[in-house]
Design a protein around this motif. Structure first.
Motif, short mmCIF file in Angstrom:
data_model
loop_
_atom_site.label_atom_id
_atom_site.label_comp_id
_atom_site.label_asym_id
_atom_site.label_seq_id
_atom_site.Cartn_x
_atom_site.Cartn_y
_atom_site.Cartn_z
N VAL A 283 -10.24 -4.34 0.72
CA VAL A 283 -10.45 -5.96 0.54
C VAL A 283 -10.99 -6.26 -0.69
N ASP A 284 -10.11 -6.90 -1.60
CA ASP A 284 -10.63 -7.44 -2.96
C ASP A 284 -11.12 -8.74 -2.73
N THR A 285 -12.51 -8.71 -2.50
CA THR A 285 -13.21 -9.83 -2.08
C THR A 285 -13.07 -11.00 -3.08
N ALA A 286 -13.22 -10.79 -4.22
CA ALA A 286 -13.17 -11.87 -5.31
C ALA A 286 -11.62 -12.50 -5.37
N LEU A 287 -10.91 -11.84 -5.54
CA LEU A 287 -9.45 -12.08 -5.76
C LEU A 287 -8.36 -12.33 -4.36
N GLY A 288 -8.46 -11.36 -3.78
CA GLY A 288 -7.39 -11.23 -2.64
C GLY A 288 -8.05 -11.83 -1.40
N LEU A 289 -9.32 -11.63 -0.97
CA LEU A 289 -9.75 -12.28 0.50
C LEU A 289 -9.53 -13.80 0.48
N PRO A 290 -9.64 -14.50 -0.51
CA PRO A 290 -9.44 -16.02 -0.27
C PRO A 290 -8.07 -16.30 0.04
N TYR B 120 -14.60 -5.62 -7.67
CA TYR B 120 -14.65 -5.10 -8.78
C TYR B 120 -15.50 -5.16 -9.80
N GLU B 121 -16.09 -4.50 -10.63
CA GLU B 121 -17.37 -4.67 -11.25
C GLU B 121 -17.27 -5.73 -12.35
N ASN B 122 -15.71 -5.97 -12.69
CA ASN B 122 -15.42 -6.90 -13.51
C ASN B 122 -15.30 -8.43 -13.09
N HIS B 123 -15.51 -8.39 -11.64
CA HIS B 123 -15.70 -9.75 -10.89
C HIS B 123 -17.02 -10.09 -10.56
N VAL B 124 -17.99 -9.36 -10.67
CA VAL B 124 -19.39 -9.72 -10.01
C VAL B 124 -19.48 -10.93 -10.99
N GLU B 125 -19.35 -11.12 -12.32
CA GLU B 125 -19.85 -12.47 -12.83
C GLU B 125 -19.41 -13.63 -12.34
N GLY B 126 -18.04 -13.63 -12.12
CA GLY B 126 -17.32 -14.54 -11.42
C GLY B 126 -17.81 -14.98 -10.12
N VAL B 127 -18.00 -14.04 -9.29
CA VAL B 127 -18.30 -14.39 -7.80
C VAL B 127 -19.68 -14.76 -7.70
N THR B 128 -20.71 -14.33 -8.76
CA THR B 128 -22.03 -14.92 -8.89
C THR B 128 -22.22 -16.32 -9.17
N LEU C 133 -2.14 -29.77 2.03
CA LEU C 133 -3.27 -29.90 2.29
C LEU C 133 -3.61 -31.34 2.02
N THR C 134 -4.87 -31.91 2.85
CA THR C 134 -5.25 -33.11 2.70
C THR C 134 -6.86 -33.09 2.17
N ASP C 135 -7.20 -33.85 1.27
CA ASP C 135 -8.52 -33.91 0.90
C ASP C 135 -9.25 -32.49 0.26
N TYR C 136 -8.65 -31.95 -0.40
CA TYR C 136 -8.97 -30.77 -0.99
C TYR C 136 -9.79 -30.94 -2.07
N ARG C 137 -11.06 -30.99 -1.93
CA ARG C 137 -12.00 -30.97 -3.17
C ARG C 137 -12.61 -29.80 -3.63
N HIS C 138 -12.45 -29.64 -4.72
CA HIS C 138 -12.91 -27.95 -5.08
C HIS C 138 -13.59 -27.80 -6.56
N HIS C 139 -14.09 -27.07 -6.63
CA HIS C 139 -14.78 -26.66 -8.12
C HIS C 139 -13.79 -25.88 -9.16
N PRO C 140 -14.11 -26.03 -10.40
CA PRO C 140 -12.71 -25.31 -11.23
C PRO C 140 -12.47 -23.79 -10.90
N ALA C 141 -11.31 -23.59 -11.15
CA ALA C 141 -10.83 -22.25 -11.03
C ALA C 141 -11.65 -21.25 -11.78
N ILE C 142 -11.68 -20.01 -11.52
CA ILE C 142 -12.54 -18.92 -11.88
C ILE C 142 -11.44 -17.70 -12.31
N ARG C 143 -11.36 -17.39 -13.38
CA ARG C 143 -10.18 -16.37 -13.43
C ARG C 143 -10.88 -14.71 -13.35
#
Length: 288
Positions: free
Chosen positions: A193-200, A234-242, A273-283
């Protein structure tokens, strides 16, 4: 979506450093569980943008049993670009090998093939299997309509005989459907399970599959459950998930499907989708 955020927090707080084949270390825990009641909305993250069209087109790709990378690329879906069947190009990290893997369209007998032709004799993306194998998805749908109390409605993508030909051994390797009190529930199992990128993506994909199976059978959507194995960041994903954890979630979106006749005729553009409000993307960089 608290169920997802709690998994991220658990990995960050309890995870241990672990090496893996990609060369990028992870912070990992030995298992987690995701659970979501579909009455609360469609389970698509709002703390970052998740491209639903990619989720939906990949699911159509699986449902149709397609194993040609170009089918996805023709629909502007590039999530399988980096992989190909090892029977065509042996896996490697060097630049030359990566370029060859990118160019090869053959993915081998991955998810959709196993869903629709389990045990079949895989030949190639453009050739029918001989023998054709077992259509697990068709059998599940038939059972759902004739014996919804059955506890054997299971589809498996894990076929040890075919793993050596697959672009990537199945991460989410099986799912089960249960009907309880008129509600259709879907439970999936995942080994990695790639929690940051894959799991969503996995959450949204199985949430969509649950929705389609409910439409197919006439039951109400119920609970989505994920049994997660090696759950890691992944260690290079920590900043993004934080950063995600610092964002306040929006209300979950709704979902609508038009002109539905059968899951086997469904196309990804039929569902929106209907009414999908979201924050900006994180790479997040993908680990291949």
């Amino acid at each position: 979506m608290d169920a997802y955020s709690n998994i991220v927090k658990k990995v960050l707080n309890q995870g241990q450093i672990k090496e893996n084949r990609t060369g990028v270390n992870t912070i990992a825990i030995a298992g987690a569980m995701f659970e979501h009641d579909m009455d609360q909305g469609f389970p698509l993250l709002t703390t970052k943008y998740v491209p639903f069209a990619l989720v939906a087109s990949e699911l159509e790709f699986f449902i149709k049993g397609i194993t040609d990378k170009n089918w996805l690329q023709d629909r502007n879906n590039h999530i399988w670009d980096e992989w190909c069947s090892p029977a065509k190009v042996a896996y490697g990290h060097d630049d030359e090998t990566r370029k060859k893997m990118m160019k090869e369209r053959e993915l081998g007998p991955i998810y959709g093939f196993q869903w629709r032709h389990f045990g079949g004799g895989y030949q190639a993306w453009d050739k029918a299997p001989v023998p054709s194998g077992v259509d697990q998805l068709k059998h599940l749908v038939a059972t759902l309509k004739t014996n919804p109390d059955d506890r054997r409605m299971i589809v498996s993508a894990w076929n040890p005989m075919d793993i050596g030909q697959m672009a990537l051994p199945p991460c989410h390797y099986g799912f089960q459907v249960t009907v309880i009190n008129g509600r259709l529930n879907l439970l999936w199992n995942q080994r990695s399970v790639d929690t940051a990128l894959g799991l969503p993506f996995n959450i949204a994909s199985y949430g969509l599959l649950l929705t389609l199976l409910a439409l197919e059978s006439g039951f109400k959507p119920g609970t989505l459950v994920g049994f997660l194995g090696d759950t890691h960041i992944y260690e290079n994903h920590v900043e993004g998930v934080t950063q995600q954890l610092e964002r306040k979630p929006f209300t979950l979106p709704g979902i609508e499907t038009t002109a539905f006749s059968s899951i086997f005729d469904w196309q990804y553009k039929d569902t929106v989708l209907t009414d999908y409000r979201h924050h900006p993307a994180i790479r997040f960089e993908i680990a291949v």
